[in-house]
Design a protein around this motif. Structure first.
Motif: not given
Lengths: 503, 503
Positions: A31, A34-35, A231-233, A236, A249, A251
């Protein structure tokens, strides 16, 4: 003797608990990468992940594990949960032990090389670069299938990794029916003059506003922010560390709010599954979704049957407008609803709409089945791929990047995974049908923004069981029948007939 | 034989690398818990941390480790790095092995209970609640000292855990000098009529603006955002996962920007240390700061000698104003500088200014030394504490929460830790003096916002060595002498004499 067994059972559970703990650490590292993990730390992080993964693999194939399996398999005093954990552990053990260690190691190296070659090949749209690697990946998996053994069809062994119990026999039938019914519907829609207006979808919608709206929808779905975060990624995903920590997550595309909104609802569906697994399974290997397909049934249920439902937008269109910057001011609910349900044949699976999506998956299924039954050669893939797209969707890729190279799956050796996507969709349609019998006022609840009864129903029927039930067992228990493509077909005909006013 | 040793050395390094990897996973879990992990996942997360920590502890005291130590200690062919790792491993092994397993386990349980009792006792300001636990913690540590052995003074064994090489003999001297010189200076300042105006410090400064400014300052310091990130937390810290991933956390008080600004500079100093350790140490147990004191020397160097320096604000006051909402419009640089350097005796260590801070630490040192030499009884602590505050700082706590119960350290059994804070300050002052010989235009560089030469100097002298050098070794190599309180004393006299215009 009884006491000795009880002690052995406890030791086994402690052993599994340790593996589960290590997996939670691995999930957090995944995680984090990727964040927002700093890029200069990635190399070292990969080593850490490698070492901890190896340890989990070692534990799953250790002599200690072999001893637990041998000793506990012969006893009948195990709790239901332990018996199930033992079954899963044995399956993993057998699968992993049957591959000679040297060959497995070589395969891991091949996977990692293939993935980076694939990336470059895709960027250059050059299948020939990737071809030798894909060949080796397929050959290795064929050899592994021989080690593992198979029943009926060699491809069944691969399917079983992602969707235990689902076979070529079953898929040929349901995917055949789906294809037969969807292809002409797609054709009719393509030919229809009655297309929705969509230009207003592509206006600027600031990221933080999209985030605010997405959070409100997650809450409405019953996603618990005390047991998760958003969260943003870039790509996703949702990930469950444990039921008290399930992260979503997403986008943000500032000129297409649909990416974040439907993406968040989709991942939120996955997250609800993981948040609502029975607490008695925490710390065991059963505390996760039972299969890729059942997991996808939950995400697609929410994305399509909730998020693309007219009643849902009756409730939430005003809310969306309050977050947007005027882009929907002159768009009434009906036009908005038609626009977000536009269907159009396209080349890229992950951008496909809900009607054409199953065809993308079926093409991959047919190709994989052909590969592992020696009916398709790897070097012919671009041709086969393009022909099938033309036949089923009426569009033909102009290059390999838009065609056979678009997905990451094969470069990592994941064959047998793709069918889960369409299976999940069929499961979802079957669940929806069963749910309507218990909750006939479904649309009314959506209009009220009261999604909790839906979540509770899914928790009771699906979520809480974790891996205690196999996918087809859940399906039969919930719907009273096996896989049946008709529910999805009927849904698509009814809905798209209405959206495109076909009749 | 040579080859066998080389293989053994490699196996040992691999073994240590695995422990380092597990520690990185632990650090990430720690960071995550303090920067937004969902609260419902905390219970399970604690179990995961417990299991992984136990594994690292097990590895550090295993028979395998014992064998490496025994076999490699007798060879002379080890690389310098391996020899140092071996030395550290042996120290850990010996320390951990000397405590009977049962007693250690009991102690871990005691620590965890004591911490929650302390929390409640502090909330209720009731030392008597905490007393029996503190008594046991002290008794247990006394017993442990007997297991470990000691040289000169029992308390030396505890000091050695945080600041190897630093003894009661050394501390009595330098802390005595500090106390003797600082106490009268504090008194003069308290009596001074010439106090800075400070009301403008407490105006509203929005969080996101504080964050923007803090980020700019971190960049100016040379903190690499490709190898780190800045997050919000309750109790700020910096943490190095590996030199490519060193994270800073901070806290925002919207009515006192100093919390975030000086806090970020302080943690940024810690972070620069971890970001600039030599890459050849990555994956070894030497890839971290060499001691608590040297670590604190880096954070305090930046917080006080950079962040509270007038030249630094000559460069950055305009920048601060551009982020603020007018609160400094009518405040000239001189008044601003005096305000952020206000000194005032207070009761709480973590809120103390740079002049009075060492006295808070010295009080704790004297008390700990007294406890472990049976000169102070645990039950007398509130009285002893309050008397010392009155004697050294001229203020007396009205209750235990403001007094003896304010710090978490003792509840976790961390005795011997406090001195590092003041040691770090002295090291920093000595480093600063040495740095001025190489970089005489220090203030000019700060005025230009060119902090890189400072960072490079500290990297060369301190950062890059990681744990390859012991704290006093670094100090002597950099400054040519041992601990010497005069540099800090001179700095404080010169600076506070000027700020308060004492002469």
């Amino acid at each position: 003797m009884v006491q000795a067994t009880a002690q052995l059972e406890q030791d086994f559970l402690d052993y599994v608990k340790k593996m589960t703990a290590y997996n939670e650490a691995l999930s957090l590292m995944f995680w984090d990468l990727r964040t927002g993990a700093p890029k200069k730390g990635i190399e070292q992080r990969s080593e850490v992940i490698g070492m901890l993964s190896s340890e989990v693999f070692r534990m799953s194939t250790s002599e200690e594990m072999a001893a637990y399996i041998a000793k506990l398999s012969s006893t009948e005093q195990l709790s239901e949960v332990t018996a199930k954990i033992l079954e899963e552990s044995k399956k993993d053990y057998d699968r992993n032990k049957k591959i000679p260690a040297g060959e497995y190691k070589e395969y891991v190296i091949l996977q990692s090389k293939a993935e980076s070659v694939w990336e470059e090949a895709k960027a250059k749209s050059d299948f020939s670069m990737f071809l030798p690697f894909l060949n080796k990946l397929v050959e290795t998996n064929k050899r592994f299938i021989n080690y593992w053994g198979y029943e009926g069809n060699k491809y069944n062994t691969l399917l079983d990794m992602y969707e235990p119990g689902v076979t070529v026999e079953i898929l040929d039938k349901v995917f055949g029916e789906l294809r037969e019914k969807i292809v002409p519907l797609v054709k009719r829609i393509s030919d229809s003059a009655n297309k929705p207006a969509t230009e207003f979808l592509y206006k600027k919608f600031p990221k933080d506003k999209q985030k605010g709206f997405s959070e409100e929808i997650l809450r409405q779905m019953g996603y618990n922010f005390d047991a998760g975060r958003l969260d943003e990624t870039v790509h996703p995903f949702a990930i469950g560390l444990n039921p008290g920590d399930v992260r979503v997550t997403t986008k943000y595309d500032e000129t297409d709010f649909r990416t974040a909104v439907f993406g968040t609802i989709h991942e939120g569906g996955h997250a609800l599954y993981e948040q609502n697994i029975s607490t008695e399974l925490v710390g065991t290997s059963l505390c996760t979704g039972t299969s890729m397909g059942i997991h996808e049934s939950q995400s697609l249920f929410y994305e399509n049957f909730v998020g693309r439902n007219e009643s849902f937008w009756t409730k939430n269109y005003g809310l969306l407008k309050s977050y947007a910057e005027g882009q929907f001011d002159n768009v009434d609910l009906g036009d908005f609803y038609r626009a977000i349900n536009e269907s159009k044949p396209s080349l890229i699976r992950i951008e496909a709409d809900e009607l054409t999506y199953p065809l993308h998956v079926i093409i991959r299924y047919e190709i994989e089945k052909g590969l592992f039954n020696d009916e398709i050669n790897v070097e012919d893939l671009p041709q086969v791929w393009n022909d099938k797209y033309e036949e089923y969707l009426g569009v033909r890729p102009e290059n390999d990047a838009q065609g056979v190279l678009q997905d990451v799956h094969w470069s990592g050796g994941s064959f047998g995974y793709f069918p889960s996507y369409a299976l999940g969709y069929m499961y979802a349609a079957q669940f929806k049908n069963a749910l309507l019998k218990d909750i006939p006022n479904y649309d009314q609840l959506l209009e009220q923004g009261n999604l909790l009864p839906v979540k509770e129903w899914l928790t009771e029927k699906v979520h809480k069981h974790g891996k205690m039930k196999k996918p087809l067992e859940i399906l039969t228990d919930v719907t009273g029948e096996g896989l049946n493509a008709n529910y999805l077909i009927n849904y698509l005909y009814e809905k798209y007939g209405r959206v495109y006013e076909l009749n």
